[in-house]
Scaffold this motif. Structure first.
Motif, short mmCIF file in Angstrom:
data_model
loop_
_atom_site.label_atom_id
_atom_site.label_comp_id
_atom_site.label_asym_id
_atom_site.label_seq_id
_atom_site.Cartn_x
_atom_site.Cartn_y
_atom_site.Cartn_z
N ASP A 1 0.54 15.05 -16.14
CA ASP A 1 -0.86 15.35 -16.40
C ASP A 1 -1.43 14.14 -17.12
OD1 ASP A 1 -0.96 17.98 -15.37
OD2 ASP A 1 -0.12 18.77 -17.24
N GLU A 2 -2.72 13.90 -16.95
CA GLU A 2 -3.37 12.80 -17.65
C GLU A 2 -4.23 13.35 -18.76
OE1 GLU A 2 -5.47 9.32 -15.95
OE2 GLU A 2 -4.25 9.79 -14.19
N LYS B 1 0.84 -1.21 0.00
CA LYS B 1 0.00 0.00 0.00
C LYS B 1 0.87 1.26 0.00
CE LYS B 1 -4.32 -1.64 0.92
NZ LYS B 1 -5.40 -1.45 -0.01
N ALA B 2 1.98 1.21 0.75
CA ALA B 2 2.89 2.37 0.81
C ALA B 2 3.52 2.63 -0.55
CB ALA B 2 3.96 2.15 1.87
N GLN B 3 3.91 1.55 -1.25
CA GLN B 3 4.49 1.71 -2.58
C GLN B 3 3.46 2.28 -3.56
OE1 GLN B 3 5.74 -2.38 -2.89
NE2 GLN B 3 7.91 -1.80 -2.88
N ALA C 1 1.47 6.79 -6.80
CA ALA C 1 0.35 7.67 -7.11
C ALA C 1 0.74 9.13 -6.87
CB ALA C 1 -0.87 7.30 -6.28
N LYS C 2 1.44 9.41 -5.78
CA LYS C 2 1.88 10.78 -5.49
C LYS C 2 2.88 11.26 -6.55
CE LYS C 2 4.06 13.74 -1.99
NZ LYS C 2 4.43 14.68 -3.00
N TYR C 3 3.82 10.40 -6.92
CA TYR C 3 4.81 10.76 -7.94
C TYR C 3 4.11 11.09 -9.25
CZ TYR C 3 8.56 10.48 -11.32
OH TYR C 3 9.43 10.78 -12.33
#
Length: 68
Positions: free
Chosen positions: A21-22, A6-8, A13-15
């Motif tokens: 941008d998507e 979960k941490a990875q 996700a934060k990176y």
């Protein structure tokens, strides 16, 4: 390869949020497979090919482009 913790997942996700941008692109049925095949034939990912195609078109059209 073991599943991401979960941490990875949170770190990735934060990176992604901080650095990218998507852009969602819709194409007619069947076009995705043709585009994917073209990209693979040129040793590119689908994302890499689409990004390059957009950048090259903008440069050709004389639009200012910002590349990282």
């Amino acid at each position: 390869m073991s599943p991401a913790t979960k941490a990875q997942q949170k770190a990735v996700a934060k990176y992604m949020k901080d650095n990218y941008d998507e852009l969602k692109v819709r194409v007619p049925k069947g076009a995705k497979e043709r585009i994917q095949s073209h990209a693979e034939k040129h040793d590119e990912s689908l994302n890499g090919f689409v990004t390059r195609a957009i950048t090259e078109t903008m440069e050709r059209d004389g639009s200012a482009s910002e590349s990282k």
